[in-house]
Scaffold this motif. Structure first.
Motif, PDB file in Angstrom:
ATOM      1  N   ASP A   1      91.290  27.317  52.508  1.00 45.22           N
ATOM      2  CA  ASP A   1      92.305  26.288  52.687  1.00 45.22           C
ATOM      3  C   ASP A   1      92.746  25.836  51.296  1.00 45.22           C
ATOM      4  O   ASP A   1      91.987  25.182  50.585  1.00 45.22           O
ATOM      5  N   PHE A   2      93.964  26.231  50.906  1.00 43.33           N
ATOM      6  CA  PHE A   2      94.520  25.782  49.631  1.00 43.33           C
ATOM      7  C   PHE A   2      95.196  24.439  49.878  1.00 43.33           C
ATOM      8  O   PHE A   2      96.089  24.343  50.714  1.00 43.33           O
ATOM      9  N   TRP A   3      94.780  23.412  49.143  1.00 44.42           N
ATOM     10  CA  TRP A   3      95.199  22.040  49.424  1.00 44.42           C
ATOM     11  C   TRP A   3      95.267  21.240  48.123  1.00 44.42           C
ATOM     12  O   TRP A   3      94.904  21.736  47.054  1.00 44.42           O
ATOM     13  N   ALA A   4      95.723  19.990  48.234  1.00 47.00           N
ATOM     14  CA  ALA A   4      95.685  19.038  47.124  1.00 47.00           C
ATOM     15  C   ALA A   4      95.528  17.635  47.715  1.00 47.00           C
ATOM     16  O   ALA A   4      96.001  17.379  48.829  1.00 47.00           O
ATOM     17  N   PRO A   5      94.870  16.737  46.984  1.00 48.09           N
ATOM     18  CA  PRO A   5      94.625  15.384  47.511  1.00 48.09           C
ATOM     19  C   PRO A   5      95.895  14.598  47.829  1.00 48.09           C
ATOM     20  O   PRO A   5      95.898  13.764  48.722  1.00 48.09           O
ATOM     21  N   TRP A   6      96.997  14.878  47.150  1.00 47.82           N
ATOM     22  CA  TRP A   6      98.245  14.143  47.342  1.00 47.82           C
ATOM     23  C   TRP A   6      99.101  14.696  48.487  1.00 47.82           C
ATOM     24  O   TRP A   6     100.149  14.147  48.811  1.00 47.82           O
TER      25      TRP A   6
ATOM     26  N   ILE B   1      90.157  25.129  48.454  1.00 49.47           N
ATOM     27  CA  ILE B   1      90.489  25.311  47.045  1.00 49.47           C
ATOM     28  C   ILE B   1      91.555  24.277  46.686  1.00 49.47           C
ATOM     29  O   ILE B   1      92.659  24.304  47.235  1.00 49.47           O
ATOM     30  N   ASP B   2      91.202  23.376  45.793  1.00 54.63           N
ATOM     31  CA  ASP B   2      92.133  22.350  45.305  1.00 54.63           C
ATOM     32  C   ASP B   2      93.068  23.024  44.299  1.00 54.63           C
ATOM     33  O   ASP B   2      92.637  23.456  43.236  1.00 54.63           O
ATOM     34  N   VAL B   3      94.356  23.124  44.660  1.00 50.66           N
ATOM     35  CA  VAL B   3      95.294  23.873  43.818  1.00 50.66           C
ATOM     36  C   VAL B   3      95.518  23.210  42.463  1.00 50.66           C
ATOM     37  O   VAL B   3      95.858  23.889  41.491  1.00 50.66           O
TER      38      VAL B   3
ATOM     39  N   VAL C   1     102.506  28.910  46.754  1.00 59.09           N
ATOM     40  CA  VAL C   1     103.569  28.046  46.240  1.00 59.09           C
ATOM     41  C   VAL C   1     103.770  26.813  47.109  1.00 59.09           C
ATOM     42  O   VAL C   1     104.305  25.817  46.647  1.00 59.09           O
ATOM     43  N   SER C   2     103.351  26.867  48.357  1.00 56.89           N
ATOM     44  CA  SER C   2     103.432  25.725  49.262  1.00 56.89           C
ATOM     45  C   SER C   2     102.053  25.473  49.843  1.00 56.89           C
ATOM     46  O   SER C   2     101.297  26.416  50.086  1.00 56.89           O
ATOM     47  N   ILE C   3     101.744  24.195  50.065  1.00 49.86           N
ATOM     48  CA  ILE C   3     100.462  23.862  50.680  1.00 49.86           C
ATOM     49  C   ILE C   3     100.709  22.950  51.868  1.00 49.86           C
ATOM     50  O   ILE C   3     101.722  22.255  51.909  1.00 49.86           O
ATOM     51  N   PRO C   4      99.825  22.967  52.855  1.00 44.74           N
ATOM     52  CA  PRO C   4      98.614  23.772  52.902  1.00 44.74           C
ATOM     53  C   PRO C   4      98.904  25.257  53.179  1.00 44.74           C
ATOM     54  O   PRO C   4      99.780  25.584  53.950  1.00 44.74           O
TER      55      PRO C   4
ATOM     56  N   VAL D   1     101.280  29.386  56.138  1.00 42.22           N
ATOM     57  CA  VAL D   1     101.645  28.201  55.361  1.00 42.22           C
ATOM     58  C   VAL D   1     102.021  27.098  56.331  1.00 42.22           C
ATOM     59  O   VAL D   1     102.716  27.341  57.323  1.00 42.22           O
ATOM     60  N   GLY D   2     101.552  25.883  56.055  1.00 39.93           N
ATOM     61  CA  GLY D   2     101.901  24.731  56.874  1.00 39.93           C
ATOM     62  C   GLY D   2     100.808  24.379  57.869  1.00 39.93           C
ATOM     63  O   GLY D   2      99.779  25.045  57.940  1.00 39.93           O
ATOM     64  N   LEU D   3     101.064  23.305  58.615  1.00 44.03           N
ATOM     65  CA  LEU D   3     100.087  22.841  59.597  1.00 44.03           C
ATOM     66  C   LEU D   3      99.959  23.816  60.749  1.00 44.03           C
ATOM     67  O   LEU D   3     100.957  24.386  61.203  1.00 44.03           O
ATOM     68  N   LYS D   4      98.751  23.979  61.215  1.00 39.73           N
ATOM     69  CA  LYS D   4      98.462  24.829  62.371  1.00 39.73           C
ATOM     70  C   LYS D   4      97.497  24.079  63.277  1.00 39.73           C
ATOM     71  O   LYS D   4      96.697  23.277  62.813  1.00 39.73           O
ATOM     72  N   ALA D   5      97.529  24.405  64.566  1.00 44.03           N
ATOM     73  CA  ALA D   5      96.547  23.876  65.507  1.00 44.03           C
ATOM     74  C   ALA D   5      95.235  24.632  65.302  1.00 44.03           C
ATOM     75  O   ALA D   5      95.223  25.763  64.802  1.00 44.03           O
TER      76      ALA D   5
END
Length: 104
Positions: free
Chosen positions: A25-30, A57-59, A72-75, A90-94
């Motif tokens: 999961d590529f993500w960032a706190p913001w 993984i915090d990008v 290039v886009s998260i998540p 890329v993006g939200l998933k169930a």
């Protein structure tokens, strides 16, 4: 098992040499959508502890890894097996959609 945090230091051992599929999961706190996805990632880590590894993984902290995968886009979710990318989104998933990405 809880979610692992992957860095460039542990990436090779924990991801490339993993004996089970790895959900990254590529993500960032913001990132709002990333924060919405986080509870699902935590649930999957518990549910799949015997059959897959779940990692974040915090990008911002690991830009080299984000670049390596062309994130290039998260998540962004990437499934690795035997050191190769087998699925990504890329993006939200169930939760059930994320589970379907894994070769279990």
């Amino acid at each position: 098992m809880s979610v692992m945090h992957i860095t460039k230091e542990n990436f090779t051992q924990e991801v490339l040499h993993a004996s089970t599929p790895v959900l990254l999961d590529f993500w960032a706190p913001w990132c709002g959508p990333c924060r919405m996805l986080a509870p699902l990632i935590d649930q999957l880590a518990e549910e799949l502890e015997d059959s897959a590894k779940v990692a974040k993984i915090d990008v911002d902290a690991q830009p080299e890894l984000a670049s390596l995968f062309g994130v290039v886009s998260i998540p962004t979710l990437i499934v690795m097996q035997d050191g190769k990318v087998v699925d990504q989104s890329v993006g939200l998933k169930a939760k059930h959609q994320i589970k379907q990405m894994l070769p279990l």
